[in-house]
Design an enzyme around this catalytic site. Structure first.
Site, PDB file in Angstrom:
ATOM      1  N   GLY A 208       0.820  -1.205   0.000  1.00 25.16           N
ATOM      2  CA  GLY A 208       0.000   0.000   0.000  1.00 25.16           C
ATOM      3  C   GLY A 208       0.849   1.248   0.000  1.00 25.16           C
ATOM      4  O   GLY A 208       2.049   1.189   0.265  1.00 25.16           O
ATOM      5  N   PRO A 209       0.227   2.382  -0.306  1.00 26.25           N
ATOM      6  CA  PRO A 209       0.972   3.631  -0.346  1.00 26.25           C
ATOM      7  C   PRO A 209       1.548   3.980   1.027  1.00 26.25           C
ATOM      8  O   PRO A 209       1.072   3.446   2.035  1.00 26.25           O
ATOM      9  CB  PRO A 209      -0.078   4.672  -0.753  1.00 26.25           C
ATOM     10  CG  PRO A 209      -1.291   3.921  -1.132  1.00 26.25           C
ATOM     11  CD  PRO A 209      -1.203   2.557  -0.580  1.00 26.25           C
ATOM     12  N   GLY A 211       2.249   5.525   4.578  1.00 22.60           N
ATOM     13  CA  GLY A 211       1.418   6.169   5.586  1.00 22.60           C
ATOM     14  C   GLY A 211       0.028   5.604   5.729  1.00 22.60           C
ATOM     15  O   GLY A 211      -0.812   6.184   6.411  1.00 22.60           O
ATOM     16  N   GLU A 433      -6.954  34.658  -9.045  1.00 22.03           N
ATOM     17  CA  GLU A 433      -7.648  33.683  -8.195  1.00 22.03           C
ATOM     18  C   GLU A 433      -9.156  33.720  -8.417  1.00 22.03           C
ATOM     19  O   GLU A 433      -9.814  32.674  -8.439  1.00 22.03           O
ATOM     20  CB  GLU A 433      -7.324  33.923  -6.715  1.00 22.03           C
ATOM     21  CG  GLU A 433      -5.847  33.768  -6.354  1.00 22.03           C
ATOM     22  CD  GLU A 433      -5.244  32.434  -6.774  1.00 22.03           C
ATOM     23  OE1 GLU A 433      -5.984  31.440  -6.893  1.00 22.03           O
ATOM     24  OE2 GLU A 433      -4.020  32.389  -7.026  1.00 22.03           O
ATOM     25  N   ASP A 509       0.036  26.399 -13.143  1.00 27.54           N
ATOM     26  CA  ASP A 509      -1.283  26.035 -13.663  1.00 27.54           C
ATOM     27  C   ASP A 509      -1.146  25.408 -15.041  1.00 27.54           C
ATOM     28  O   ASP A 509      -1.774  24.392 -15.348  1.00 27.54           O
ATOM     29  CB  ASP A 509      -2.172  27.284 -13.795  1.00 27.54           C
ATOM     30  CG  ASP A 509      -2.457  27.923 -12.445  1.00 27.54           C
ATOM     31  OD1 ASP A 509      -2.364  27.214 -11.433  1.00 27.54           O
ATOM     32  OD2 ASP A 509      -2.761  29.130 -12.431  1.00 27.54           O
TER      33      ASP A 509
HETATM   34  P1  ADP Z   1       3.182   2.815   6.616  1.00 28.83           P
HETATM   35  O1  ADP Z   1       4.010   1.813   7.322  1.00 28.83           O
HETATM   36  O2  ADP Z   1       2.070   2.230   5.828  1.00 28.83           O
HETATM   37  O3  ADP Z   1       3.968   3.789   5.791  1.00 28.83           O
HETATM   38  P2  ADP Z   1       2.585   3.601   9.286  1.00 28.83           P
HETATM   39  O4  ADP Z   1       1.988   2.354   9.780  1.00 28.83           O
HETATM   40  O5  ADP Z   1       3.993   3.852   9.685  1.00 28.83           O
HETATM   41  O6  ADP Z   1       2.454   3.709   7.717  1.00 28.83           O
HETATM   42  O7  ADP Z   1       1.654   4.803   9.725  1.00 28.83           O
HETATM   43  C1  ADP Z   1       2.154   5.967  10.335  1.00 28.83           C
HETATM   44  C2  ADP Z   1       1.197   6.486  11.375  1.00 28.83           C
HETATM   45  O8  ADP Z   1      -0.002   6.965  10.783  1.00 28.83           O
HETATM   46  C3  ADP Z   1       0.749   5.436  12.342  1.00 28.83           C
HETATM   47  O9  ADP Z   1       1.639   5.341  13.404  1.00 28.83           O
HETATM   48  C4  ADP Z   1      -0.616   5.934  12.786  1.00 28.83           C
HETATM   49  O10 ADP Z   1      -0.493   6.891  13.802  1.00 28.83           O
HETATM   50  C5  ADP Z   1      -1.131   6.616  11.557  1.00 28.83           C
HETATM   51  N1  ADP Z   1      -1.964   5.715  10.762  1.00 28.83           N
HETATM   52  C6  ADP Z   1      -1.698   5.294   9.513  1.00 28.83           C
HETATM   53  N2  ADP Z   1      -2.675   4.506   9.057  1.00 28.83           N
HETATM   54  C7  ADP Z   1      -3.591   4.401  10.038  1.00 28.83           C
HETATM   55  C8  ADP Z   1      -4.832   3.705  10.162  1.00 28.83           C
HETATM   56  N3  ADP Z   1      -5.314   2.945   9.164  1.00 28.83           N
HETATM   57  N4  ADP Z   1      -5.510   3.820  11.315  1.00 28.83           N
HETATM   58  C9  ADP Z   1      -5.028   4.578  12.306  1.00 28.83           C
HETATM   59  N5  ADP Z   1      -3.875   5.255  12.258  1.00 28.83           N
HETATM   60  C10 ADP Z   1      -3.147   5.183  11.134  1.00 28.83           C
HETATM   61 ZN    ZN Z   2      -3.337  29.883 -10.681  1.00 33.08          ZN
END
Ligand code: ADP
Ligand code: ZN
Ligand code: MG
Length: 622
Positions: A208-209, A211, A433, A509
Site C-alpha cells: 500500500g501507499p 502512511g 484567483e 497552472d
Molecule cells: P506505513 O508503514 O504504511 O507507511 P505507518 O503504519 O507507519 O504507515 O503509519 C504511520 C502512522 O499513521 C501510524 O503510526 C498511525 O499513527 C497513523 N496511521 C496510519 N494509518 C492508520 C490507520 N489505518 N488507522 C489509524 N492510524 C493510522
Molecule cells: Zn493559478
C-alpha cells in the site's frame, strides 16, 4: 509492548575493549610511574647545567639521549643535589666536561626499555582499531555496532502491558484487518488448520501507499497474537560488505525457528527484494542479490516439520519486487492496505482525536469529507496540527476552525505574511484567483470552490483557490477532466481579459493543465483522433517514479498526440476566456471585494459564485 534487544554477546568488541583498556593503562604507567615512584629530580635548563659545569660545581654526570642527570658538589659529608636537564645537540660537551674534571658516563639503557618498545608496536594498531570502531559505530548504528557483523539486528517485541497496539488502533482498512485476524488465528491455533491438511501460509505481504498503516498493522498483529515478534527493516540488511546481509537473514531465521510459533516482520521489503533484473544495468548489486537469495532459501527452508513461522512484510512498491518473492510458498498472500474511504477517514480521525480535547462544534465527518486521498498518517498529522493551532490560539479545546486551518496548512503550506506584494501584483493575483474560482464554479469535476485567498502561502503560491471535493471520486469522465483543465486556466484567462497581458504566475497552472491533457490522450484514450490506445508505458526499471515514458510511436503519431493535447488545452482556454468575458462585471465585483478582505469564503463566496452565468445560456439570451 516491550522492546528488548536480542541478547547477543558482542565478543569481538569485548575483547577489543579489554585490549584498549590495557594499552591505556600501559601508556599511563609509562608516563607517570617513573615520576610517581622514582625519586623526584628537579629539572633545570641546559644553560644552567653548562654554567654549573663551568663553575666546576658538578661532580659527575650521566649523559643519556633524552636526559642528563648530574650531581652537584656536596658540602662536607652531605652529598650534592641531583639535577636533571634535557640535552641539546652539543658535540663540545664531552670536551667541556673533561676540561672541568667532571666524572661522566653514558646512561645505561633503561631496564624498562623493552616495555616501551613493545608498547610502541602494540599501541598504534590498537589506536587504529579504536578509530575504526568509532566510525563503524556511527555508521552501523545500533547499540551492537558493526563489529557484531552478521548478527541480526532484529528487535523482538514481546507482549507487554504498556502501550500495546491492537487492531482497535487501526481503522479504515477493514479488508486488511480481516486477513490479518486470520494470521493471528494461524499462530494461536495452528492445529485447527493442519488437522484438515491445510497448509499455513508462510508469507504475507502488506502492500500500500506510504502512511496507510502497514507498520501499524504489523505491530497490531504482534499485540494480538501474543507470540514473539521479530521486527527488522529491509534497509538494515543492506550493508557495505558483501555477505553481511545474507548472514543476517540466516541468523534471523535461526532465532525465529527456535522461538516458533512466531512472526518475522520485514518492513520496507523493497530495500532487499528489488527485482534482480532491474538493476542489471548497473552491473548488479551483489550484496542485495545475495541477501535476497538467502531470504528465498530461508523461506523455502522452514516448511519442514511443524514450526509455525509466518513472515510478514511491508512495501509500497510491489511492482519493483522480484517475481521469485511473490510465487506461491513465499509471499503468496498479498494484503492491500489502501488509502481509507470516507467512513474509514472518519474512523481514523476518531481514533487519533481521542488523545486531544475536542470542542462541542467538532464535526469529524465534515473533515473526512474534505480529505479524500489522505492517508492514515496524513490524518494523524492533521489532528495534531489542529491541536497545535488550538493551543497557539489559547483555546482549551480544539475547534472546527482549527481543523480547517490545519487542513489548509497541509494542502497549501504555511501562511507567509512576510511576503509583501506591491499594489499592482496584489491586483493581478486577485483577478487570477477569482478567475480560477469563477470558472471552477461552473465546471464539474473539481469539487466545490470553498475559499479564495490572496494571503501568500507555501513555497510558491501568491494566492490560492481552495476547491474541496463533495464526495470521494474514483472515476472522472471526459467532460470533468476538461472542466478541471479549464479551471486551471481560469487564472491566466482572467489576467488576459483584464490586463490583456499575462504574468509568470500561471506557469504551475499551465504545467498541470498540460499534464492532464496529455494523460487524457495518451493514458485514458479519450482522443477521438488517436483512439483508445495507451501511448504511454509504465517504466519498470530504475526510472520508475520519474514518470511514464511513451511507447515507441511513429513520428506522425507523436505529432498527432501533440496536436491533440494542444487542441484540448486550447479549447479549455477558450471556454475559460468566454466565461470570464461574459461575467466581466461579476469578476470586477468579486475581485474588489477580495482586495479589500484578502479572503472570501463560506456563505459570501457561495452567493457570489451562484451568480456566474454559463456561457451558452448567456449567448442564448444575446
Ligand atoms: P506505513 O508503514 O504504511 O507507511 P505507518 O503504519 O507507519 O504507515 O503509519 C504511520 C502512522 O499513521 C501510524 O503510526 C498511525 O499513527 C497513523 N496511521 C496510519 N494509518 C492508520 C490507520 N489505518 N488507522 C489509524 N492510524 C493510522
Ligand atoms: Zn493559478
Ligand atoms: Mg512503514
Amino acid at each position: 509492548m516491550a522492546i528488548k534487544d536480542q541478547p547477543q554477546p558482542p565478543r569481538f568488541r569485548q575483547i577489543s575493549n579489554v585490549l584498549l583498556l590495557l594499552s591505556g593503562l600501559f601508556l599511563l604507567a609509562n608516563i607517570f610511574l617513573p615520576n610517581l615512584f622514582g625519586p623526584q629530580i628537579p629539572q633545570v635548563p641546559y644553560s644552567l647545567f653548562v654554567h654549573q659545569v663551568q663553575e666546576q660545581d658538578v661532580v659527575r654526570a650521566s649523559v643519556g639521549q633524552n636526559e642528563i642527570r648530574y650531581q652537584l658538589k656536596g658540602e662536607g659529608d652531605k652529598p650534592g643535589q641531583v639535577l636533571s636537564t634535557t640535552p641539546i645537540f652539543d658535540l663540545e660537551l664531552p670536551k667541556l666536561l673533561e676540561a672541568k674534571g667532571v666524572e661522566f658516563a653514558a646512561t645505561p639503557p633503561s631496564k624498562n626499555g623493552w616495555i616501551g618498545s613493545v608498547l610502541s608496536w602494540v599501541i598504534p594498531p590498537l589506536i587504529f582499531v579504536a578509530i575504526f570502531q568509532f566510525f563503524m559505530n556511527r555508521n552501523g548504528g545500533g547499540p551492537q555496532g558493526a563489529l557484531s557483523i552478521g548478527k541480526s539486528k532484529a528487535k523482538v517485541y514481546v507482549e507487554g502491558e504498556s502501550a500495546k497496539i491492537t487492531f482497535a488502533d487501526v481503522a479504515g482498512v477493514e479488508e486488511a484487518k480481516t486477513e490479518l485476524v486470520e494470521v493471528v488465528e494461524f499462530l494461536k491455533t495452528p492445529d485447527k488448520y493442519t488437522a484438515i491438511g491445510a497448509r499455513i501460509p508462510k508469507g504475507v505481504l502488506l502492500v500500500g501507499p506510504p502512511g496507510t498503516g502497514k507498520t501499524l498493522l504489523a505491530k497490531a498483529v504482534a499485540g494480538e497474537a501474543g507470540v514473539p515478534f521479530f521486527s527488522i527493516s529491509g534497509s538494515e540488511f543492506v550493508e557495505l560488505f558483501v555477505g553481511v546481509g545474507s548472514a543476517r537473514v540466516r541468523d534471523l531465521f535461526e532465532q525465529a525457528k527456535k522461538q516458533a510459533p512466531c512472526i518475522i516482520f520485514i518492513d520496507e521489503l523493497d530495500a532487499i527484494g528489488k527485482s534482480r533484473s532491474s538493476n542489471a544495468s548497473f552491473g548488479g548489486n551483489d550484496e542485495r542479490e545475495q541477501t535476497l537469495n538467502q531470504l528465498l532459501t530461508e523461506m523455502d527452508g522452514f516448511a519442514v516439520g511443524n514450526t509455525t513461522v509466518i513472515v510478514l512484510a511491508a512495501t509500497n512498491r510491489p511492482e519493483s519486487l522480484d517475481a521469485a518473492l511473490l510465487r506461491p510458498g513465499r509471499f503468496d498472500r498479498q494484503v492491500l492496505v489502501d488509502r481509507p474511504d470516507l467512513s474509514g477517514r472518519e474512523a481514523i480521525l476518531n481514533i487519533h482525536s481521542q488523545k486531544v480535547k475536542l470542542g462541542p462544534d467538532i464535526d469529524l465527518k465534515a473533515i473526512a469529507t474534505r480529505t479524500p486521498g489522505f492517508s492514515g498518517a496524513d490524518l494523524a498529522n492533521l489532528v495534531n496540527e489542529a491541536a497545535l493551532l488550538a493551543a497557539r490560539n489559547k483555546r482549551l479545546a480544539v475547534a472546527q476552525e482549527d481543523f480547517f486551518e490545519a487542513f489548509e496548512r497541509v494542502v497549501a503550506g504555511l501562511e507567509k505574511k512576510s511576503r509583501v506584494l506591491n499594489e499592482k501584483e496584489k491586483k493581478i493575483v486577485a483577478y487570477h484567483e477569482v478567475g480560477h474560482a469563477m470558472v471552477g464554479a461552473l465546471m464539474t469535476g473539481g469539487g466545490e470552490v470553498a475559499k479564495i485567498s490572496i494571503v501568500p502561502r507555501g513555497m510558491a503560491a501568491l494566492g490560492y483557490t481552495l476547491q474541496v471535493p463533495t464526495e470521494d471520486r474514483f472515476l472522472l469522465d471526459e467532460s470533468e477532466l476538461r472542466g478541471q483543465i479549464a479551471t486551471l486556466l481560469g487564472g491566466r484567462s482572467a489576467e488576459e481579459v483584464v490586463f490583456g497581458s499575462i504574468t509568470t504566475g500561471a506557469s504551475n497552472d499551465l504545467q498541470r493543465a498540460t499534464d492532464l491533457a496529455e494523460r487524457m490522450v495518451t493514458t485514458y484514450g479519450m482522443s477521438k483522433v488517436l483512439g483508445p490506445l495507451a501511448y504511454d508505458r509504465a517504466q519498470q526499471s530504475f526510472l520508475g517514479e520519474m514518470g511514464n515514458a511513451r511507447r515507441a510511436v511513429s513520428a506522425q503519431t507523436a505529432e498527432a498526440i501533440d496536436k491533440e493535447v494542444k487542441e484540448i488545452v486550447e479549447t479549455a482556454h477558450t471556454q475559460a476566456l468566454n466565461i470570464l468575458k461574459e461575467n466581466r462585471e461579476l469578476l470586477e465585483t468579486i475581485t474588489s471585494q477580495l482586495l479589500e478582505t484578502e479572503v472570501i469564503e463560506g456563505e459570501k463566496l457561495h452567493n457570489f459564485l451562484t451568480q456566474v452565468k454559463p456561457v451558452d445560456q448567456v449567448s442564448a439570451v444575446v
